[in-house]
Scaffold this active site. Structure first.
Site, PDB file in Angstrom:
ATOM      1  N   LYS A   1     -31.783 -69.437 -51.214  1.00 33.40           N
ATOM      2  CA  LYS A   1     -32.890 -68.946 -50.444  1.00 33.40           C
ATOM      3  C   LYS A   1     -34.230 -69.303 -51.303  1.00 33.40           C
ATOM      4  O   LYS A   1     -35.304 -69.268 -50.808  1.00 33.40           O
ATOM      5  CB  LYS A   1     -32.848 -67.533 -50.110  1.00 33.40           C
ATOM      6  CG  LYS A   1     -31.926 -67.177 -49.117  1.00 33.40           C
ATOM      7  CD  LYS A   1     -31.886 -65.719 -48.630  1.00 33.40           C
ATOM      8  CE  LYS A   1     -31.141 -65.172 -47.406  1.00 33.40           C
ATOM      9  NZ  LYS A   1     -29.590 -64.997 -48.136  1.00 33.40           N
TER      10      LYS A   1
ATOM     11  N   ASP B   1     -32.316 -60.058 -57.492  1.00 33.28           N
ATOM     12  CA  ASP B   1     -32.192 -60.457 -56.073  1.00 33.28           C
ATOM     13  C   ASP B   1     -33.118 -61.591 -55.722  1.00 33.28           C
ATOM     14  O   ASP B   1     -32.919 -62.724 -56.389  1.00 33.28           O
ATOM     15  CB  ASP B   1     -32.639 -59.341 -55.362  1.00 33.28           C
ATOM     16  CG  ASP B   1     -32.267 -59.259 -53.935  1.00 33.28           C
ATOM     17  OD1 ASP B   1     -31.180 -59.863 -53.588  1.00 33.28           O
ATOM     18  OD2 ASP B   1     -32.554 -58.205 -53.143  1.00 33.28           O
ATOM     19  N   ASN B   2     -33.879 -61.770 -54.891  1.00 26.84           N
ATOM     20  CA  ASN B   2     -34.348 -62.847 -54.230  1.00 26.84           C
ATOM     21  C   ASN B   2     -35.753 -63.153 -54.936  1.00 26.84           C
ATOM     22  O   ASN B   2     -36.327 -62.250 -55.591  1.00 26.84           O
ATOM     23  CB  ASN B   2     -35.225 -62.672 -52.893  1.00 26.84           C
ATOM     24  CG  ASN B   2     -33.768 -62.242 -51.690  1.00 26.84           C
ATOM     25  OD1 ASN B   2     -33.145 -61.088 -51.805  1.00 26.84           O
ATOM     26  ND2 ASN B   2     -33.559 -62.987 -50.815  1.00 26.84           N
TER      27      ASN B   2
ATOM     28  N   GLU C   1     -28.902 -51.375 -46.664  1.00 30.51           N
ATOM     29  CA  GLU C   1     -29.995 -51.787 -47.211  1.00 30.51           C
ATOM     30  C   GLU C   1     -31.164 -51.371 -46.105  1.00 30.51           C
ATOM     31  O   GLU C   1     -31.878 -52.197 -45.607  1.00 30.51           O
ATOM     32  CB  GLU C   1     -30.364 -53.327 -47.501  1.00 30.51           C
ATOM     33  CG  GLU C   1     -31.421 -53.842 -48.100  1.00 30.51           C
ATOM     34  CD  GLU C   1     -31.414 -55.164 -48.318  1.00 30.51           C
ATOM     35  OE1 GLU C   1     -32.367 -55.862 -49.127  1.00 30.51           O
ATOM     36  OE2 GLU C   1     -30.496 -55.910 -48.091  1.00 30.51           O
TER      37      GLU C   1
ATOM     38  N   HIS D   1     -27.216 -60.484 -59.381  1.00 32.77           N
ATOM     39  CA  HIS D   1     -27.335 -60.236 -57.765  1.00 32.77           C
ATOM     40  C   HIS D   1     -28.693 -61.227 -57.865  1.00 32.77           C
ATOM     41  O   HIS D   1     -29.594 -60.754 -57.960  1.00 32.77           O
ATOM     42  CB  HIS D   1     -27.407 -58.914 -57.427  1.00 32.77           C
ATOM     43  CG  HIS D   1     -27.592 -58.792 -55.931  1.00 32.77           C
ATOM     44  ND1 HIS D   1     -26.665 -58.190 -55.122  1.00 32.77           N
ATOM     45  CD2 HIS D   1     -28.685 -59.660 -55.080  1.00 32.77           C
ATOM     46  CE1 HIS D   1     -27.281 -58.322 -53.737  1.00 32.77           C
ATOM     47  NE2 HIS D   1     -28.337 -59.073 -53.689  1.00 32.77           N
TER      48      HIS D   1
END
Length: 442
Positions: free
Chosen positions: A81, A334-335, A237, A76
């Site tokens: 981004k 994630d990010n 979330e 994930h």
């Protein structure tokens, strides 16, 4: 050790290593207090040829009790981004602030060249750290998203054989109820992707279930079923008790008899639900065979953030209860360096280290090392990988650390990555490479 491995050729023994017992097959050995077993590994022509008790090898590269792990899988991420923080920051560190900042940056700067430069940089980081497969979510707002999907398809093809790249759509659920729904699903299918969305409406946060949620959810499932697509969702979330989409997703999958794989990420609000509701939700998730991916660093960064007030909870879901119910649980990055998380480098060793601390994946470690490799591999449809066993590709990460306290106390910047049994000489690129893309001077 690095020099000895480079000189070893295509056939050699790794002697006197330690590995998590839950990540090794075909070895009869007693695990120590950390769940590690001592072993020798035979590498031949890019594969693990034999897994043997320590002391079996007549010669080879001596690891002196250091650890060997299978290469990690990052299930994930958000490559489109990534690394925009230098030009577009989160004004207050909140989830809402992140949404607004990313929307503004996407409208102003996301050309195919921009996305490709940043995403390729991120993949190079992950590759150098040892990761062999990545799933990235792609902001899918038509028509602009077509350029991002073209870009990630090119990167998938370019990195084939080194990093397996999977792609999933992400946009609010209500987008699938409008005229773009079928077009998004077609784009995903044509690109060999996974159908994904976030369980909120456009412009809203993860609070109460939005109006028309069940009807829209069924439409989303139907779009996936018609095209034979797996599903990957951003779910609940927030720390709002009204965010209860996870249970409805599981019930919908069961009612429809959905045959594809389902992965749900975040699921933060589950940890603040009443105990009876949480238990029932977990039971339905297990029954539906849904995989859960946890993003501990990002969620700890975003959740329960109020200016001038110390956070009261860690922002993460009920991983121990989910795992106890038989649910497959993974950890992921994630990010990275964007408004949703200002830090990170797609280093799964960092993710596992921080997850262990944040989520208490220790005392004992149990089967939690699987959340780093074997579990995400299965969730990504790559079952059989992420395990050390005879016949497996020799994609390994070697550490000088002998015990778990040594492994998890330092960044392990001296790790040695083996790809197909050979030392990987790749290094993470310097931040300066992105200066022209993100507008940094000096």
């Amino acid at each position: 050790m690095r020099d000895a491995l480079k000189a070893a050729g295509a056939r050699f023994w790794l002697r006197d290593a330690r590995s998590p017992a839950v990540l090794v097959e075909g070895l009869d050995a007693v695990a120590d207090q950390d769940g590690l077993v001592r072993l020798d590994l035979r590498i031949e022509d890019g594969r693990v040829a034999a897994v043997a008790p320590a002391g079996s090898a007549p010669d080879g590269v001596d690891l002196r009790g250091g650890q060997v792990w299978p290469a990690p899988f990052d299930a994930h991420t958000h490559l489109d981004k990534g690394h925009i923080w230098p030009r577009t920051r989160n004004p207050d560190g909140s989830f809402g602030g992140a949404l607004g900042a990313v929307m503004a940056d996407r409208s102003a700067a996301w050309s195919e060249h921009d996305v490709e430069a940043r995403a390729d940089f991120a993949i190079r980081c992950a590759h150098a750290h040892g990761t062999v497969a990545i799933r990235t979510h792609i902001d899918t707002y038509l028509p602009m998203a077509r350029g991002s999907w073209r870009t990630l398809v090119r990167l998938r093809d370019r990195w084939a054989g080194r990093v397996d790249l999977q792609m999933a759509s992400i946009c609010p659920l209500d987008r699938f109820a409008g005229p773009d729904g079928a077009a998004i699903a077609d784009l995903v299918a044509e690109s060999g992707g996974v159908l994904g969305m976030v369980t909120r409406h456009s412009g809203e946060l993860h609070e109460d279930l939005p109006a028309g949620f069940q009807e829209e959810l069924d439409l989303f499932f139907a779009l996936a079923e018609e095209r034979g697509l797996d599903i990957d969702l951003h779910v609940d979330e927030s720390g709002e008790s009204g965010a209860r989409a996870l249970r409805e997703i599981a019930l919908t999958a069961l009612r429809r008899g959905f045959r594809g794989r389902i992965q749900c990420g975040h699921c933060c609000s589950l940890s603040i639900q009443p105990e009876d509701f949480a238990r029932e939700t977990i039971a339905r998730v297990a029954e539906a065979g849904i995989s859960i991916v946890v993003l501990p660093m990002c969620n700890m960064y975003l959740q329960d953030r109020v200016p001038g007030r110390t956070p009261r909870w860690r922002g993460v879901t009920l991983v121990h209860e989910l795992r106890a119910a038989g649910v497959r649980v993974s950890v992921a990055s994630d990010n990275t360096r964007d408004p949703f998380y200002a830090y990170g480098d797609l280093d799964m060793v960092e993710v596992f280290r921080e997850a262990t601390r944040i989520l208490h994946l220790d005392h004992p470690f149990g089967d939690w090392p699987r959340a780093f490799s074997a579990a995400p591999a299965e969730a990504m449809g790559l079952a059989g990988r992420g395990i050390i066993r005879a016949g497996a590709e020799a994609d390994l990460v070697l550490f000088g650390a002998r015990f778990m306290t040594e492994l998890l106390s330092r960044p392990q910047s001296d790790r040695v990555v083996l790809r197909a049994g050979r030392v990987l000489d790749a290094t993470a690129p310097h931040w300066r490479e992105l200066d022209a893309v993100v507008g940094v001077r000096g």
